[in-house]
Design an enzyme around this catalytic site. Structure first.
Site, mmCIF file in Angstrom:
data_model
loop_
_atom_site.group_PDB
_atom_site.id
_atom_site.type_symbol
_atom_site.label_atom_id
_atom_site.label_comp_id
_atom_site.label_asym_id
_atom_site.label_seq_id
_atom_site.Cartn_x
_atom_site.Cartn_y
_atom_site.Cartn_z
ATOM 1 N N TYR A 190 -4.466 -7.703 -5.803
ATOM 2 C CA TYR A 190 -3.245 -7.754 -6.617
ATOM 3 C C TYR A 190 -3.403 -6.975 -7.927
ATOM 4 O O TYR A 190 -2.524 -6.175 -8.267
ATOM 5 C CB TYR A 190 -2.844 -9.202 -6.890
ATOM 6 C CG TYR A 190 -1.875 -9.779 -5.884
ATOM 7 C CD1 TYR A 190 -1.903 -9.398 -4.545
ATOM 8 C CD2 TYR A 190 -0.919 -10.722 -6.253
ATOM 9 C CE1 TYR A 190 -1.026 -9.922 -3.621
ATOM 10 C CE2 TYR A 190 -0.030 -11.262 -5.336
ATOM 11 C CZ TYR A 190 -0.084 -10.862 -4.020
ATOM 12 O OH TYR A 190 0.793 -11.386 -3.108
ATOM 13 N N GLU A 197 0.608 0.578 -9.751
ATOM 14 C CA GLU A 197 2.054 0.670 -9.930
ATOM 15 C C GLU A 197 2.400 1.035 -11.378
ATOM 16 O O GLU A 197 3.256 1.901 -11.635
ATOM 17 C CB GLU A 197 2.712 -0.660 -9.541
ATOM 18 C CG GLU A 197 2.624 -0.972 -8.051
ATOM 19 C CD GLU A 197 2.963 -2.413 -7.734
ATOM 20 O OE1 GLU A 197 3.743 -3.029 -8.499
ATOM 21 O OE2 GLU A 197 2.454 -2.943 -6.727
#
Length: 263
Positions: A190, A197
């Protein structure tokens, strides 16, 4: 008196017949309701099984194409770090298709087909889809970066465990090791995916300003202006908070799921 006794007898017989048929009718209706409920449940389970199998196969194709790009020797003599920049070219077709298709998962939660909370699913889908479709796929230079390769590999490794877990969960056949993997792999992946991102959004801002991508200028009918670069700045500020909320939600789920499996 004789007629009164006859009337009472007839009334008693009629009442007995009515009671008998009414009871049978109620039992029949209850049985029909249970049958309809079971049929509906089977249809929902069948649909969810097909959906999750499709996603499992799709993300397996993403991971296979990404690993192929990184691990197989390159004819251009690139090392593995340089080959990481080719991951998007090799797997983008699958990633875009199955990430957009994942919108159905938010609808499953909204409609009550699954017991997942709506907000974390919506946040994850919107965050991923925005970075994939609005940023990376729209700006060609970003597609050939390490951040794009790491992002896709992180997503694929997570979903190649998540969807088999869902499939076997529907069949009540999830092994303990798969549950452990599902709620452990996210711990390193994650943050890797989230950092990638953010890096892609940050690197896109210069290009966005240069070509005024997605800008809305005034005057217009709606009397509304929009500067996409400022939207990206706002996202970069709020992203860590949204990520933290999702990350700690997954830790909560990890404690609960692993405790259930031990029990």
């Amino acid at each position: 008196l004789f007629f009164i006794r006859i009337l009472k007898s007839v009334s008693s017989v009629v009442y007995s017949f009515l009671t008998f048929f009414t009871t049978r009718n109620k039992e029949s209706m209850a049985k029909t309701t249970r049958t309809d409920g079971n049929r509906k449940k089977r249809l929902i389970h069948g649909y969810l099984l097909i959906y999750n199998v499709i996603q499992m196969l799709g993300w397996t194709a993403v991971l296979a194409s990404a690993l192929r790009a990184v691990l197989l020797p390159s004819t251009n003599g690139l090392n593995w770090q340089e080959r990481l920049t080719t991951v998007y070219d090799h797997s983008s077709m699958f990633v875009k298709l199955f990430q957009v298709l994942a919108l159905l998962e938010t609808m499953h939660a909204v409609l009550g087909l699954v017991r997942s909370p709506v907000l974390p699913g919506v946040m994850q889908w919107m965050g991923r889809t925005h970075v994939l479709m609005c940023v990376t796929d729209s700006i060609v230079p970003l597609q050939k970066t390490t951040a794009a390769g790491v992002m896709i590999l992180s997503w694929a490794m997570i979903d190649c465990v998540r969807y088999p877990c869902y499939v076997l969960g529907i069949l009540n056949a999830t092994p303990k090791w798969l549950v452990y993997l599902r709620y452990t792999l996210f711990i390193p992946l994650y943050p890797l995916g989230g950092a990638s991102e953010m890096k892609l959004m940050y690197d896109s801002i210069g290009f966005v300003k240069q070509v005024e991508m997605y800008y809305v200028h005034m005057p217009n009918v709606l009397n509304f202006a929009f500067d996409y670069s400022w939207f990206l700045y706002l996202l970069l500020i709020t992203y860590p908070f949204m990520f933290t909320q999702l990350y700690f939600y997954m830790f909560h789920q990890r404690r609960r799921k692993l405790k259930m499996k031990k029990a």
